[in-house]
Design a protein around this motif. Structure first.
Motif, mmCIF file in Angstrom:
data_model
loop_
_atom_site.group_PDB
_atom_site.id
_atom_site.type_symbol
_atom_site.label_atom_id
_atom_site.label_comp_id
_atom_site.label_asym_id
_atom_site.label_seq_id
_atom_site.Cartn_x
_atom_site.Cartn_y
_atom_site.Cartn_z
ATOM 1 N N ASP A 70 0.664 -1.077 0.217
ATOM 2 C CA ASP A 70 0.007 -0.073 -0.123
ATOM 3 C C ASP A 70 0.935 1.257 -0.036
ATOM 4 O OD1 ASP A 70 -1.804 2.226 0.551
ATOM 5 O OD2 ASP A 70 -2.869 0.954 2.071
ATOM 6 N N SER A 71 0.660 2.155 -0.969
ATOM 7 C CA SER A 71 1.800 3.362 -0.837
ATOM 8 C C SER A 71 1.411 4.373 -0.007
ATOM 9 C CB SER A 71 1.310 4.112 -2.515
ATOM 10 O OG SER A 71 -0.041 4.630 -2.590
ATOM 11 N N LYS A 72 0.294 4.205 0.759
ATOM 12 C CA LYS A 72 0.187 4.999 2.119
ATOM 13 C C LYS A 72 0.711 4.323 3.232
ATOM 14 C CE LYS A 72 -4.220 4.900 2.015
ATOM 15 N NZ LYS A 72 -4.544 3.758 0.755
ATOM 16 N N ALA A 73 1.233 3.323 3.184
ATOM 17 C CA ALA A 73 1.705 2.559 4.434
ATOM 18 C C ALA A 73 3.246 1.913 3.841
ATOM 19 C CB ALA A 73 0.872 1.732 5.054
ATOM 20 N N PRO A 74 4.125 2.738 3.492
ATOM 21 C CA PRO A 74 5.371 1.874 2.905
ATOM 22 C C PRO A 74 6.108 1.031 3.655
ATOM 23 C CG PRO A 74 5.636 4.335 3.091
ATOM 24 C CD PRO A 74 4.422 4.093 3.467
ATOM 25 N N ASP A 75 5.867 1.266 5.161
ATOM 26 C CA ASP A 75 6.666 0.633 6.206
ATOM 27 C C ASP A 75 5.701 -0.642 6.761
ATOM 28 O OD1 ASP A 75 9.073 2.103 6.017
ATOM 29 O OD2 ASP A 75 8.132 3.589 7.392
ATOM 30 N N GLY A 76 4.678 -0.636 6.046
ATOM 31 C CA GLY A 76 3.766 -1.896 6.588
ATOM 32 C C GLY A 76 3.912 -3.132 5.775
ATOM 33 N N PRO A 77 3.134 -4.049 5.747
ATOM 34 C CA PRO A 77 3.322 -5.239 5.190
ATOM 35 C C PRO A 77 3.041 -5.206 3.833
ATOM 36 C CG PRO A 77 0.939 -5.010 6.091
ATOM 37 C CD PRO A 77 1.865 -3.887 6.546
ATOM 38 N N MET A 78 3.751 -6.284 3.036
ATOM 39 C CA MET A 78 3.831 -6.277 1.817
ATOM 40 C C MET A 78 3.182 -7.723 1.263
ATOM 41 S SD MET A 78 7.609 -6.887 0.549
ATOM 42 C CE MET A 78 8.472 -5.996 1.782
ATOM 43 N N LEU A 79 2.835 -7.969 0.214
ATOM 44 C CA LEU A 79 2.333 -9.159 -0.331
ATOM 45 C C LEU A 79 3.331 -9.957 -1.415
ATOM 46 C CD1 LEU A 79 -1.397 -8.682 -0.734
ATOM 47 C CD2 LEU A 79 -0.358 -10.010 0.990
ATOM 48 N N VAL A 80 3.635 -10.645 -1.438
ATOM 49 C CA VAL A 80 4.860 -11.387 -2.412
ATOM 50 C C VAL A 80 3.977 -12.376 -3.247
ATOM 51 C CG1 VAL A 80 7.034 -12.293 -2.944
ATOM 52 C CG2 VAL A 80 6.576 -10.697 -1.207
ATOM 53 N N PHE A 81 4.223 -12.205 -4.678
ATOM 54 C CA PHE A 81 3.260 -13.322 -5.432
ATOM 55 C C PHE A 81 4.455 -13.861 -6.522
ATOM 56 C CE2 PHE A 81 0.276 -10.107 -4.515
ATOM 57 C CZ PHE A 81 -0.776 -10.606 -4.219
ATOM 58 N N GLY A 82 4.480 -15.027 -6.724
ATOM 59 C CA GLY A 82 5.233 -15.642 -7.718
ATOM 60 C C GLY A 82 5.109 -15.085 -9.122
ATOM 61 N N ASN A 83 6.024 -14.979 -10.087
ATOM 62 C CA ASN A 83 5.952 -14.699 -11.348
ATOM 63 C C ASN A 83 4.902 -14.913 -12.068
ATOM 64 O OD1 ASN A 83 8.352 -12.694 -10.739
ATOM 65 N ND2 ASN A 83 9.430 -14.398 -12.002
ATOM 66 N N ALA A 84 4.314 -16.345 -12.148
ATOM 67 C CA ALA A 84 3.369 -16.864 -12.896
ATOM 68 C C ALA A 84 1.904 -16.280 -12.331
ATOM 69 C CB ALA A 84 3.209 -18.467 -12.821
ATOM 70 N N SER A 85 1.764 -16.337 -11.074
ATOM 71 C CA SER A 85 0.429 -15.563 -10.358
ATOM 72 C C SER A 85 0.354 -14.141 -10.647
ATOM 73 C CB SER A 85 0.725 -15.742 -8.949
ATOM 74 O OG SER A 85 0.665 -17.073 -8.543
ATOM 75 N N TRP A 86 1.592 -13.420 -10.507
ATOM 76 C CA TRP A 86 1.598 -12.116 -10.920
ATOM 77 C C TRP A 86 1.124 -11.652 -12.285
ATOM 78 C CZ3 TRP A 86 0.664 -7.704 -8.400
ATOM 79 C CH2 TRP A 86 0.872 -6.526 -9.007
ATOM 80 N N LYS A 87 1.716 -12.587 -13.494
ATOM 81 C CA LYS A 87 1.386 -12.260 -14.691
ATOM 82 C C LYS A 87 -0.170 -12.710 -14.901
ATOM 83 C CE LYS A 87 6.146 -12.902 -16.530
ATOM 84 N NZ LYS A 87 6.977 -13.834 -17.145
ATOM 85 N N GLY A 88 -0.644 -13.837 -14.295
ATOM 86 C CA GLY A 88 -1.931 -14.150 -14.528
ATOM 87 C C GLY A 88 -3.007 -13.048 -13.868
ATOM 88 N N PHE A 89 -2.485 -12.378 -12.596
ATOM 89 C CA PHE A 89 -3.385 -11.137 -12.229
ATOM 90 C C PHE A 89 -3.481 -10.158 -13.105
ATOM 91 C CE2 PHE A 89 -2.867 -7.037 -9.997
ATOM 92 C CZ PHE A 89 -4.461 -7.121 -9.464
ATOM 93 N N LEU A 90 -2.204 -9.959 -13.672
ATOM 94 C CA LEU A 90 -1.993 -8.625 -14.737
ATOM 95 C C LEU A 90 -2.973 -8.938 -15.950
ATOM 96 C CD1 LEU A 90 1.448 -7.504 -14.467
ATOM 97 C CD2 LEU A 90 -0.561 -6.406 -13.458
ATOM 98 N N ALA A 91 -3.179 -10.395 -16.454
ATOM 99 C CA ALA A 91 -3.643 -10.641 -17.505
ATOM 100 C C ALA A 91 -5.167 -10.538 -17.030
ATOM 101 C CB ALA A 91 -3.463 -12.052 -17.978
ATOM 102 N N ALA A 92 -5.593 -10.873 -16.081
ATOM 103 C CA ALA A 92 -6.985 -10.796 -15.705
ATOM 104 C C ALA A 92 -7.474 -9.399 -15.744
ATOM 105 C CB ALA A 92 -7.387 -11.725 -14.476
#
Length: 69
Positions: free
Chosen positions: A39-61
């Protein structure tokens, strides 16, 4: 998926669709085997990490949804 330790800080970027005046943005950082998202409003907060295949699938969707709208 754990974020690999790196001597370099992550290089975060926002989508070109974010615009300068919005407060509802996410940022992403590319890693060798994954993409981290936060979240850009909370740069020191948690992050989510996605494998490359999952991220590409999300972007395609998302792109498919935009074309259908």
């Amino acid at each position: 998926m754990p974020v690999p330790h790196s001597p370099e800080p992550l290089r975060w970027f926002k989508s070109s669709y974010s615009g300068a005046n919005t407060t509802e943005c996410v940022e992403a950082a590319r890693l060798p085997q994954s993409t981290a998202v936060r979240d850009s409003k909370a740069p020191d907060g948690p992050m989510l990490v996605f494998g490359n295949a999952s991220w590409k699938g999300f972007l395609a969707a998302v792109q498919h949804q935009q074309l259908s709208a």
